[in-house]
Design an enzyme around this catalytic site. Structure first.
Site, PDB file in Angstrom:
ATOM      1  N   HIS A 425      -2.624  -6.925  -4.414  1.00 24.24           N
ATOM      2  CA  HIS A 425      -1.105  -7.359  -4.007  1.00 24.24           C
ATOM      3  C   HIS A 425      -0.595  -8.508  -4.944  1.00 24.24           C
ATOM      4  CE1 HIS A 425       1.750  -9.687  -1.840  1.00 24.24           C
ATOM      5  NE2 HIS A 425       2.333  -8.525  -1.379  1.00 24.24           N
ATOM      6  N   GLY A 736      -0.295   8.519  -7.696  1.00 25.88           N
ATOM      7  CA  GLY A 736      -0.329   7.106  -7.242  1.00 25.88           C
ATOM      8  C   GLY A 736      -1.820   6.765  -7.909  1.00 25.88           C
ATOM      9  N   CYS A 801       3.062   7.113 -11.170  1.00 23.53           N
ATOM     10  CA  CYS A 801       3.629   5.666 -10.808  1.00 23.53           C
ATOM     11  C   CYS A 801       2.768   4.761 -10.403  1.00 23.53           C
ATOM     12  CB  CYS A 801       4.703   5.877  -9.771  1.00 23.53           C
ATOM     13  SG  CYS A 801       3.808   6.447  -8.201  1.00 23.53           S
TER      14      CYS A 801
HETATM   15  C1  PEP Z   1      -0.382   4.032  -5.926  1.00 19.24           C
HETATM   16  O1  PEP Z   1      -1.120   4.036  -4.813  1.00 19.24           O
HETATM   17  O2  PEP Z   1      -0.692   4.098  -7.119  1.00 19.24           O
HETATM   18  C2  PEP Z   1       0.950   3.563  -5.774  1.00 19.24           C
HETATM   19  C3  PEP Z   1       1.756   3.474  -6.859  1.00 19.24           C
HETATM   20  O3  PEP Z   1       1.283   3.000  -4.474  1.00 19.24           O
HETATM   21  P1  PEP Z   1       0.978   1.720  -4.005  1.00 19.24           P
HETATM   22  O4  PEP Z   1       0.338   0.695  -4.997  1.00 19.24           O
HETATM   23  O5  PEP Z   1       2.252   0.768  -3.516  1.00 19.24           O
HETATM   24  O6  PEP Z   1      -0.142   1.839  -3.054  1.00 19.24           O
END
Ligand code: PEP
Ligand code: MG
Length: 846
Positions: A425, A736, A801
């Site tokens: 985080h 992700g 992303c």
């Molecule tokens: C990911 O899991 O790569 C992502 C971009 O989402 P988050 O970091 O919010 O889980």
């Protein structure tokens, strides 16, 4: 003569010679010779010859010396392939002996000649005979018998007379420099600078241009730019009656080069020589296509150019230099783009600890968000906010951060956590905010209850003590070292514009708030590739409403509670759409597990019970019921969207109403809606049906049409594997890679920091996979997902992303597998743009 032995080469305009065989210095000297500059005669020894020397094979000294007259004094300098890899220091005045002393005393004066001899005896003793430097400590170099005293000191210690013969002196110097290069310390030092273990060393043997004598004689160093800023400025010094780099020594009575208010200059003392020198330097810049530092001497007013090396430069100067070379048409724009290491831009984008400043390192961890900041230690988000309100810079220190700390992070100048890795985080938020951040600082002990942290050396830092977080290299420093400011100047903007001319993969930003979106636009992101909507819910007013949603009794009650959130979400989307002005905005539906919105301590629970007007026991029970063993693998993402669909309904409505509120007659807004954590086709079908229904309802209510694009976040291995099933139901996939890495390795992204360092050190993982995309494993899933997705849906837009979207190596992979764009934290957008441009240019050059 020399040219017949390929390892002993007189430097002439057409002698066969390259940086790979004779080193960068030799090659550069050849270029200066080709420019007809007044370079003293120079012979270069190849890497092979020097390697042989270290093993005891002395080259044929007759060939080496054939180019020089018998009475010529010589100097030897190292010539490694890349000048940045260093090498042993130069040795000057080789050939000085009793006879030369008397000859030179006649020509340049006894005092100057004696000085040269004494200097040579000392450097030969220390560097060649390896004698203790302090044997000369008690000797007076001004005494009438200084030379015999120095020679006697040598003889006493070396148990042999000082060699008088040039061959012996030169062979000794060459051998000692060759051996110094092969030593372990030198090898480790150059490997740290990127040199291969077997990097070669060449040596150049040059006729000495004395720099001492009658008439205006001396030596100096000149460059035409400032090394810190890259701005045009005569930089360097000249010192009469000196050699080598003496002029640069502090305390030397050196002259400025150009006229200067601060003191006398070479320009005033020897205007003709200065003018000639300036011309030579400008010619070197033009023809060597680089800002060069040149070492020169004056002998009786005559200029000699001894050497040219690339000007040392900060990242900021490197950008300005590359741009100005291209603007002056010395190099093409594409080459300017290629000359800047993308990661070096971090030095421009953020404040940094001045590389010259002293560092009191008290701890280390993972540098999760670059830049450095100083502040007083605070241990809670509330204290960080209070500190900001007082106008005091603070560093937020936490074991780990959670969504409740976001406002504290906004208020802090830097963040430091004990736990976590590159995608925990604190790391993700830190990068998003451009906030320097070190996570996983396990070398320190965090005693947060006692409000203190203990450094590895036992020093204690309490609340209010001042520390500096250096997120660029993962260090925690005591106190406040000198800083360099961020420098987004005109050259940076120009370079980025040129990069975009070549780039062939899109770069968007991950931005959750209007503030993030403004940063993304300032860095010229093409759109927003990931808007994590849940971050909005942590704003104070939305958090209360969100908690009411969680505590609602059943779907109807929940929908009513959600009505309070709808306008807030809609307003936020309107603001984002307006800011983005037609650029794409990809909104991800609610992702985190619900318990993240609930308090964890007793006083928080009590406040919540009060706010909701419920008994404390009720609230505690409901909170406990939401606890999961493995929340990151639990009720989150699309799973929540299917089991508690009212949140998703509200979000879809907010997005569509905002779409209509923001689009004008001729400039439609087309929102992209992304479903997180999908693992099965049916999930997409169910969510799509609901979203389509809401779109239809909004269209009917408003009597207006709009379009939207639905996509899936591919972040579970199963979604990548079943991409062919899923793709027909959507228009885009965004990988992700944070969650996908977590799930592919079965490695918690929040805890990986605890053992990542030993894992990387022992070569279990070549790199932290949360930092550098694991192309073999996670990458294979990306490749499969992309192929299978496009097989079912050829027009599928593909992107990444996760945090990897901002790393140059990962971008290369994304481009290779045909992704349309990458999306990363706003502050990483320039790095991504430059890295992507370099990939396209390299492809073109091949
Ligand atoms: C990911 O899991 O790569 C992502 C971009 O989402 P988050 O970091 O919010 O889980
Ligand atoms: Mg994710």
């Amino acid at each position: 003569m020399q040219q017949s032995d390929p390892h002993i080469t007189l430097i002439t305009p057409d002698a066969p010679m390259s940086a790979a065989t004779h080193g960068g210095r030799a090659k550069c000297l050849q270029r200066l010779v080709r420019l007809d500059l007044p370079v003293p005669k120079t012979v270069a020894l190849s890497f092979d010859a020097v390697h042989g020397l270290a093993a005891g094979d002395v080259p044929d000294m007759t060939s080496v010396l054939a180019a020089f007259s018998e009475s010529q004094l010589l100097c030897v300098r190292p010539s490694s392939e890349d000048p940045d890899w260093g090498g042993p220091g130069a040795i000057l005045n080789i050939g000085m002996n009793d006879m030369r002393l008397s000859e030179l005393s006649d020509s340049i004066g006894a005092e100057a000649a004696t000085k040269l001899y004494l200097k040579f005896i000392q450097s030969y003793s220390i560097h060649v005979a390896r004698l203790d430097p302090d044997i000369f400590d008690d000797l007076d170099s001004g005494a009438p018998d200084a030379v015999s005293d120095f020679l006697a000191a040598y003889e006493d210690e070396a148990e042999e007379a000082f060699p008088q013969d040039l061959d012996t002196q030169l062979a000794g110097v060459l051998r000692s420099m060759a051996r110094a290069w092969e030593g372990t310390t030198a090898r480790l030092l150059r490997q740290a600078k990127g040199a291969p273990a077997d990097a070669g060393l060449g040596l150049v043997i040059q006729a000495m241009a004395l720099g001492v004598g009658r008439g205006e004689s001396g030596s100096g160093v000149l460059q035409l730019v400032n090394s810190d800023t890259g701005l045009r400025q005569f930089t360097g010094r000249y010192l009469s009656q000196s050699q080598g780099r003496d002029a640069l020594q502090t305390g030397a009575a050196a002259l400025f080069l150009q006229k200067d208010d601060r003191g006398p200059s070479l320009e005033e003392k020897a205007p003709a020589a200065f003018a000639q020198l300036t011309e030579h330097a400008a010619l070197m810049r033009r023809k060597l296509r680089e800002e060069m530092q040149c070492e020169f001497t004056l002998e009786n007013g005559e200029i000699c150019i001894l050497d040219g090396v690339r000007v040392q430069r900060s990242a900021r100067a490197a950008v300005r230099i590359a741009v100005s070379l291209a603007e002056d048409k010395i190099i093409p724009r594409e080459e300017a783009v290629m000359r800047i290491e993308p990661r070096a831009l971090n030095e421009l984008l953020h404040r940094q600890v001045d590389p010259e400043a002293e560092r009191d390192v008290v701890g280390t961890g993972i540098g999760a968000s670059p830049g450095a900041a100083t502040g007083k230690i605070v241990f809670t988000a509330a204290e960080a906010q209070a500190s900001a309100a007082r106008g005091e810079a603070c560093v937020l220190v936490r074991r780990e951060t959670n969504p409740e700390d976001i406002r504290g992070m906004h208020a802090a100048s830097a963040a430091l956590t004990e736990r976590g890795g590159m995608t925990s985080h604190a790391a993700v938020i830190g990068r998003g905010l451009g906030l320097p951040c070190v996570v996983g600082a396990t070398s320190m002990r965090f005693q947060t209850r006692k409000k203190r942290i203990v450094a590895a050396d036992g020093r204690i830092f309490k609340e209010g003590d001042v520390i500096t977080v250096d997120g660029t290299n993962g260090q925690i420093l005591g106190g406040e070292p000198r800083m360099l400011e961020a420098a987004l100047d005109d050259s940076f903007q120009t370079l980025m514009d040129w990069a975009d001319e070549s780039r062939d993969i899109g770069v968007r930003a991950n931005a959750d708030t209007p503030a993030d979106a403004r940063t993304a636009l300032a860095f010229q992101a093409e759109g927003i590739g990931l808007c994590r909507t849940e971050h909005m819910f942590f704003e104070a007013d939305q958090l209360i409403a969100m908690r009411e949603v969680i505590f609602a009794n059943g779907p109807e009650d929940r929908s009513v509670a959600l009505q309070a959130l709808l306008p807030m979400q809609r307003d936020m989307f309107v603001e984002l759409f307006e800011l983005m002005a037609g650029r794409p905005l990809c909104i991800r539906l609610f992702d985190p597990p619900l318990h993240e919105f609930l308090p964890t301590d007793r006083s928080g629970l009590r406040d919540l019970a009060e706010a909701l007007n419920l008994p404390l026991s009720d609230v505690t029970r409901r909170v406990e019921a939401l606890v999961e063993y493995n929340p990151m693998l639990g009720m989150r993402g699309v799973r929540l969207g299917i089991t508690v669909p009212e949140i998703l309904d509200m979000q879809a409505r907010a997005i569509f109403e905002a779409t209509l509120d923001s689009c004008g007659e001729n400039d439609p807004v087309v929102p992209e809606i992304m479903i997180p954590l999908v693992s099965a086709k049916r999930e997409v079908e169910l969510v799509k049906t609901r979203i389509d229904a809401i779109a239809a309802a909004v269209k009917t209510e408003r009597g207006r049409e709009f379009e939207y694009r639905l996509g899936v976040m591919v972040e579970t291995p199963r979604a990548a594997l079943r991409a062919e099933d899923i793709a027909p139901h959507c228009e885009f996939f965004s990988f992700g890679t944070n969650d996908l890495t977590q799930m592919t390795y079965g490695l918690s992204r929040d805890d990986a920091g605890r053992f990542m360092s030993p894992y990387v050190q022992q070569g279990v993982f070549p790199e932290d996979p949360f930092h550098t995309l694991d192309q073999e494993g996670v990458g294979e899933l990306l490749r499969l997902g992309a192929e299978r997705g496009r097989r079912a849906q050829p027009n599928l837009t593909l992107s990444v992303c996760g945090e990897h979207g901002g790393s140059p190596e990962s971008i290369a992979f994304c481009r290779e597998i045909g992704l349309d764009y990458v999306s990363c934290s706003p502050f990483r957008v320039p790095v991504a743009r430059l890295a992507a441009a370099q990939l396209a240019i390299s492809d073109k050059l091949q």
